[in-house]
Write a protein that holds these residues in place. Sequence first.
Motif, short mmCIF file in Angstrom:
data_model
loop_
_atom_site.label_atom_id
_atom_site.label_comp_id
_atom_site.label_asym_id
_atom_site.label_seq_id
_atom_site.Cartn_x
_atom_site.Cartn_y
_atom_site.Cartn_z
N LEU A 288 13.76 2.36 -7.22
CA LEU A 288 14.21 0.99 -7.49
C LEU A 288 14.86 0.38 -6.26
O LEU A 288 14.71 -0.82 -5.99
CB LEU A 288 15.19 0.99 -8.68
CG LEU A 288 14.60 1.43 -10.02
CD1 LEU A 288 15.65 1.35 -11.12
CD2 LEU A 288 13.37 0.57 -10.39
N GLU A 289 15.55 1.20 -5.50
CA GLU A 289 16.13 0.73 -4.24
C GLU A 289 15.02 0.32 -3.26
O GLU A 289 15.11 -0.71 -2.59
CB GLU A 289 16.99 1.84 -3.62
CG GLU A 289 17.57 1.53 -2.26
CD GLU A 289 18.27 2.74 -1.66
OE1 GLU A 289 17.86 3.16 -0.56
OE2 GLU A 289 19.19 3.27 -2.30
N VAL A 290 13.97 1.14 -3.20
CA VAL A 290 12.84 0.82 -2.33
C VAL A 290 12.13 -0.44 -2.81
O VAL A 290 11.75 -1.29 -2.00
CB VAL A 290 11.85 2.00 -2.26
CG1 VAL A 290 10.60 1.60 -1.46
CG2 VAL A 290 12.51 3.21 -1.62
N ALA A 291 11.98 -0.60 -4.12
CA ALA A 291 11.33 -1.80 -4.66
C ALA A 291 12.09 -3.06 -4.25
O ALA A 291 11.48 -4.08 -3.90
CB ALA A 291 11.23 -1.70 -6.17
N ILE B 31 0.85 -1.18 0.00
CA ILE B 31 0.00 0.00 0.00
C ILE B 31 0.89 1.24 0.00
O ILE B 31 1.75 1.39 0.87
CB ILE B 31 -0.94 0.02 1.22
CG1 ILE B 31 -1.88 -1.18 1.16
CG2 ILE B 31 -1.74 1.32 1.27
CD1 ILE B 31 -2.67 -1.41 2.43
N CYS B 32 0.70 2.11 -0.97
CA CYS B 32 1.46 3.35 -1.07
C CYS B 32 0.62 4.48 -0.49
O CYS B 32 -0.36 4.92 -1.09
CB CYS B 32 1.82 3.65 -2.52
SG CYS B 32 2.84 2.39 -3.30
N ALA C 5 5.16 1.57 -7.50
CA ALA C 5 4.19 0.48 -7.49
C ALA C 5 4.39 -0.46 -8.68
O ALA C 5 4.38 -1.69 -8.52
CB ALA C 5 2.77 1.04 -7.50
N ILE C 6 4.58 0.10 -9.85
CA ILE C 6 4.76 -0.73 -11.04
C ILE C 6 6.05 -1.52 -10.95
O ILE C 6 6.11 -2.71 -11.29
CB ILE C 6 4.71 0.14 -12.31
CG1 ILE C 6 3.28 0.62 -12.54
CG2 ILE C 6 5.23 -0.63 -13.52
CD1 ILE C 6 3.13 1.63 -13.65
#
Length: 351
Positions: free
Chosen positions: A227-230, A175-176, A257-258
């Motif tokens: 990208l680091e968070v992903a 959830i963002c 999210a994507i």
Amino acid sequence: MAVEHNEAVVLRAIKDLVIEPIPVPDLKDNEVLLQMGSVGICGSDIMYWQRGGNSRFRLEAPMIIGHEGSGTVVKVGSKVKTLKIGDRVAIEPGTPCRRCHQCKQGAYNLCPDITFCATPPDHGNICRYYKHAEDFCFKLPDHVTLDEGALMEPLSVAIYACRRGEVTLGSKLLICGAGPVGMLYMMAGKVAGASQVLITDIDDNRLEMAKSCGANHTINVNGRDKLEVASEIEALMGGQPEVTIECSSVDYSYDLAINATRQGGCLVAVGRPSGRTLLPLDVALRKQVDIKGIFRYVNCYPAALEMLSTGKINVKSLITHHFTFNETLRAFETAISRDAKAVKVIIHCDQ
């Protein structure tokens, strides 16, 4: 009960919120007159107040504000069968035409002629007395409070988002946005069977509350590379989430999210960004991530009432501030104050 005097909170123009006398509404045969009890302040109410619009809807004339409401029946129309004077109800604020193609297909939330509280040109329900259609009022059990009844509206949005995303047993859910609706998505997702829920935000206080309300993981994404968070999301959850619900309305979160969602997963787009949103569509297509929009909710109030009445969800934990009807302006100011650390603000129209 004879009702002779009525007042409402009217948004006359941007940042011009006043209390004014209004007529007591006349009832149609299928309507009930409610003494309003609790009304929650929603992000859309704040958008109308601060900016004069929300998404495609613009404030073009004075409008009574508020749509997250509950109240007590004080009068009934001649054909009302399911409610009586004294019943306490939650108000589903949208009343569709019931005749068009969308209504007959069961998608009444998409009815082109729907009347929806506090959505221009329709008036809302922060007032002393308000009328509504019988079949869009839901009787509350004795142990469910008017405050909880008011929060059935944002809870219904959360239930609908989880249905659109097909959250089910064992789902990993991202959830963002850790605002009131984000936390309700977390709660509804857990009831639907999500095994893990991770919430992102830029506010440590809200992330702390999300953790206390049941989030398995939280990440403050302020200033961080998406990208680091992903990658961190994948590591914390032991795999990428099958479902992501975006409710922060910012481009960064849509991009995150994507990139974070599992191949073949689903992104439920709840947040309404302003202007044109830049999406990494190539990534979404390559990963075959379904992007699903939602508009309000449909047929979700019965489920919301069941969750509240059985104790599966505790919405009272999200209520941080209470104000009387005459304190409505201060209630709105508190809702946007960083110092107040407000999550959900309730106005009590019967005080």
